[in-house]
Scaffold this motif. Structure first.
Motif, short mmCIF file in Angstrom:
data_model
loop_
_atom_site.label_atom_id
_atom_site.label_comp_id
_atom_site.label_asym_id
_atom_site.label_seq_id
_atom_site.Cartn_x
_atom_site.Cartn_y
_atom_site.Cartn_z
N LYS A 1 44.34 -46.55 82.16
CA LYS A 1 44.14 -45.81 80.91
C LYS A 1 43.88 -44.33 81.18
N TRP B 1 47.08 -42.70 82.31
CA TRP B 1 48.00 -42.58 81.16
C TRP B 1 47.62 -41.38 80.29
N LYS B 2 46.31 -41.22 80.04
CA LYS B 2 45.84 -40.15 79.15
C LYS B 2 46.14 -38.76 79.71
N THR C 1 48.90 -37.86 81.48
CA THR C 1 50.31 -37.74 81.88
C THR C 1 51.19 -37.44 80.67
N ASN C 2 50.73 -36.59 79.78
CA ASN C 2 51.49 -36.27 78.57
C ASN C 2 52.50 -35.16 78.79
N GLY D 1 54.53 -36.69 84.64
CA GLY D 1 53.75 -37.65 83.86
C GLY D 1 54.60 -38.77 83.29
N TYR D 2 55.78 -38.43 82.81
CA TYR D 2 56.67 -39.46 82.27
C TYR D 2 57.13 -40.42 83.36
N ARG E 1 54.28 -42.77 84.01
CA ARG E 1 54.19 -43.77 82.94
C ARG E 1 55.27 -44.84 83.08
N ILE F 1 54.25 -47.27 85.65
CA ILE F 1 53.25 -48.19 85.10
C ILE F 1 53.93 -49.26 84.25
N LEU F 2 54.89 -48.84 83.44
CA LEU F 2 55.52 -49.75 82.47
C LEU F 2 56.53 -50.70 83.08
N HIS G 1 60.04 -42.54 76.89
CA HIS G 1 59.86 -41.70 78.07
C HIS G 1 61.19 -41.44 78.79
N SER H 1 42.34 -37.00 86.03
CA SER H 1 42.07 -38.36 85.56
C SER H 1 40.80 -38.94 86.16
#
Length: 206
Positions: free
Chosen positions: A70, A73-74, A76-77, A82-83, A86, A89-90, A129, A149
């Motif tokens: 979490k 993720w917060k 990596t905007n 950042g993408y 993400r 992670i996904l 993303h 983070s």
């Protein structure tokens, strides 16, 4: 090869003695190259053929917690790095696969990944993303992400292990997880791999 000497190889490896992973990688690269030279009859034998890797590295077992994911993720905007994080992670894919992703339609296709063409379905959150932008500066961006983070002591590849662990927690059948990861040396190998050609796209998407 006429310009490559054993002394040069030794010097390169000696300069990497404080970096075990890099030293192993350099050694393996030299050995593979010299094997090719033997096959092409450029040299008569490979002097590294029967020499083991310089280091026996301990396998990593780092799995990130939900709270750590979490926090990552917060922070990596709206940035290419950042993408990419993400998407790791996904999807549980390798960094090099996501960073070089180019063939995107209704699925993500990774040609000849570890020797096997690999296809993944695109879920709604993954699509947000995409497409992936070309990116440089991994080390600086990773250090910045760690600082922002508060999550330290992890590598990008640990997200792959974390993904597999979370799939197990969710009750995902192991053969589906292995299809997602394109890691089919366990339950999907041998005669099963030869005769079972089903793609499992629907099951992977679920």
């Amino acid at each position: 090869p006429p310009n490559l000497t054993l002394d040069e190889i030794r010097n390169t490896l000696e300069n990497l003695k404080d970096k075990p992973s890099s030293q192993n990688y350099a050694f393996a690269t030299y050995r593979a190259y010299l094997n090719w030279c033997v096959r092409e009859q450029i040299i008569g034998f490979n002097p590294l053929a029967n020499i083991p890797l310089p280091h026996k590295l301990k396998s990593r077992d780092r799995v990130l917690s939900d709270d750590e994911l979490k926090n990552i993720w917060k922070h990596t905007n709206n940035q290419p790095f950042g993408y990419i994080v993400r998407l790791l992670i996904l999807t549980g894919q390798r960094k090099s696969e996501i960073a070089n992703l180019s063939d995107i339609t209704d699925v993500m296709t990774f040609p000849q990944t570890k020797g096997n063409p690999h296809t993944l379905p695109i879920t709604p959150l993954v699509r947000k993303h995409l497409p992936v932008q070309q990116f440089n500066g991994w080390s600086k961006s990773k250090l910045r992400l760690d600082k922002n983070s508060g999550v330290t002591g992890w590598k990008l590849h640990d997200l792959r292990r974390t993904f597999a662990t979370n799939c197990a927690k969710l009750g995902t059948p192991i053969h589906i997880t292995e299809h997602i990861l394109n890691h089919r040396s366990g339950t999907v190998s041998g005669i099963v791999k030869v005769y079972n050609r089903y793609s499992y796209l629907k099951e992977m998407k679920k």
